[in-house]
Design a protein around this motif. Structure first.
Motif, PDB file in Angstrom:
ATOM      1  N   LEU A  81     -35.380  36.418 -54.045  1.00  0.00           N
ATOM      2  CA  LEU A  81     -35.634  35.148 -54.724  1.00  0.00           C
ATOM      3  C   LEU A  81     -34.330  34.584 -55.264  1.00  0.00           C
ATOM      4  CD1 LEU A  81     -37.756  33.124 -55.907  1.00  0.00           C
ATOM      5  CD2 LEU A  81     -37.738  34.544 -57.967  1.00  0.00           C
ATOM      6  N   SER A  94     -32.656  41.108 -56.046  1.00  0.00           N
ATOM      7  CA  SER A  94     -34.022  40.828 -56.488  1.00  0.00           C
ATOM      8  C   SER A  94     -34.840  42.085 -56.752  1.00  0.00           C
ATOM      9  CB  SER A  94     -34.745  39.957 -55.454  1.00  0.00           C
ATOM     10  OG  SER A  94     -34.168  38.669 -55.392  1.00  0.00           O
ATOM     11  N   GLN A 126     -36.171  29.360 -54.526  1.00  0.00           N
ATOM     12  CA  GLN A 126     -36.568  29.557 -53.142  1.00  0.00           C
ATOM     13  C   GLN A 126     -36.535  31.044 -52.792  1.00  0.00           C
ATOM     14  OE1 GLN A 126     -33.758  27.131 -50.997  1.00  0.00           O
ATOM     15  NE2 GLN A 126     -32.169  28.694 -50.972  1.00  0.00           N
ATOM     16  N   PHE A 127     -37.490  31.443 -51.975  1.00  0.00           N
ATOM     17  CA  PHE A 127     -37.453  32.756 -51.358  1.00  0.00           C
ATOM     18  C   PHE A 127     -36.640  32.630 -50.083  1.00  0.00           C
ATOM     19  CE2 PHE A 127     -41.357  34.199 -53.720  1.00  0.00           C
ATOM     20  CZ  PHE A 127     -40.814  35.385 -54.204  1.00  0.00           C
ATOM     21  N   TYR A 163     -42.024  38.947 -57.046  1.00  0.00           N
ATOM     22  CA  TYR A 163     -42.042  37.711 -57.832  1.00  0.00           C
ATOM     23  C   TYR A 163     -43.153  36.753 -57.400  1.00  0.00           C
ATOM     24  CZ  TYR A 163     -37.384  39.421 -59.064  1.00  0.00           C
ATOM     25  OH  TYR A 163     -36.333  40.192 -59.494  1.00  0.00           O
ATOM     26  N   ASP A 164     -43.998  37.157 -56.470  1.00  0.00           N
ATOM     27  CA  ASP A 164     -45.058  36.275 -55.973  1.00  0.00           C
ATOM     28  C   ASP A 164     -45.920  35.669 -57.084  1.00  0.00           C
ATOM     29  OD1 ASP A 164     -44.147  36.819 -53.454  1.00  0.00           O
ATOM     30  OD2 ASP A 164     -45.913  37.939 -52.791  1.00  0.00           O
ATOM     31  N   PHE A 167     -44.220  32.423 -58.496  1.00  0.00           N
ATOM     32  CA  PHE A 167     -43.597  31.468 -57.578  1.00  0.00           C
ATOM     33  C   PHE A 167     -44.667  30.606 -56.934  1.00  0.00           C
ATOM     34  CE2 PHE A 167     -42.076  30.051 -53.437  1.00  0.00           C
ATOM     35  CZ  PHE A 167     -40.808  29.565 -53.736  1.00  0.00           C
TER      36      PHE A 167
END
Length: 208
Positions: A81, A94, A126-127, A163-164, A167
């Protein structure tokens, strides 16, 4: 020709299954259960220290090592991320942002603490995923996949990891990635985009 034709440089069985499904959708003409394998099929291959400073560099590092050790084409990816206001951090760090590799909750809590005073309109992120293919003869190819979105300070969802839960992709109507089901996520994810971009390079390796 039977047996492995492509080694995915991961010990994550879910990633191997995901790649096989993608290649099947694109018309690969061999038995993918035997042709595409994870590095666990080669127990003598040592883990690679991800010492590069870019996603592309780390993906190439892993793919080169596996191709050299197995004598087969190797595919690797590296992702993370990148938060705009943090200058692209956590980035390649990350998975170990809190100092403990793979501690999703600690990583997430530290990120939220670091951005706690940042106005919502400046929480763009942004991923990013880089996928690297290395052939035993030395040919190399890299593709990048990106998913833009914003950080959400209220973690939601149980379907994701990392981190989903914080986000929210663009045009998601506020849903976090952890609120997407697997098919929805794969259709838009940074990793899915990188793998679909590099897939045409993989198909010739899997032609009978």
């Amino acid at each position: 020709m039977s047996g492995p034709r492509l080694v995915l440089a991961t010990r994550n069985a879910h990633k191997v299954v995901e790649l096989r499904e993608l290649l099947a959708d694109l018309g690969a003409g061999v038995d993918l259960d035997t042709a595409v394998v994870g590095v666990t099929e080669f127990p003598d291959v040592e883990d690679v220290v991800e010492s590069e400073v870019t996603f592309e560099g780390n993906a190439l590092l892993k793919a080169r090592a596996v191709a050299a050790a197995t004598g087969l084409p190797a595919l690797a990816d590296d992702s993370g991320l990148a938060v705009d206001v943090l200058g692209g951090a956590p980035g390649i760090f990350s998975a170990r942002w809190s100092g403990r590799h793979g501690d999703d909750r600690a990583n997430l809590e530290l990120l939220l603490a670091q951005t706690g005073d940042v106005p919502t309109e400046h929480l763009g992120a942004q991923f990013v995923c880089a996928a690297a293919l290395v052939l035993p003869g030395g040919d190399e190819h890299v593709e990048r996949g990106v998913l833009r979105g914003v950080l959400d300070r209220n973690p939601r969802g149980t379907n994701g990891f990392g981190y989903d839960p914080v986000f929210a992709p663009e045009a998601s109507n506020g849903r976090t990635l952890a609120e997407y089901d697997a098919a929805e996520k794969n259709a838009i994810s940074h990793r899915g985009r990188a793998m679909r971009a590099i897939a045409p390079r993989l198909l010739p390796l899997l032609t009978p």
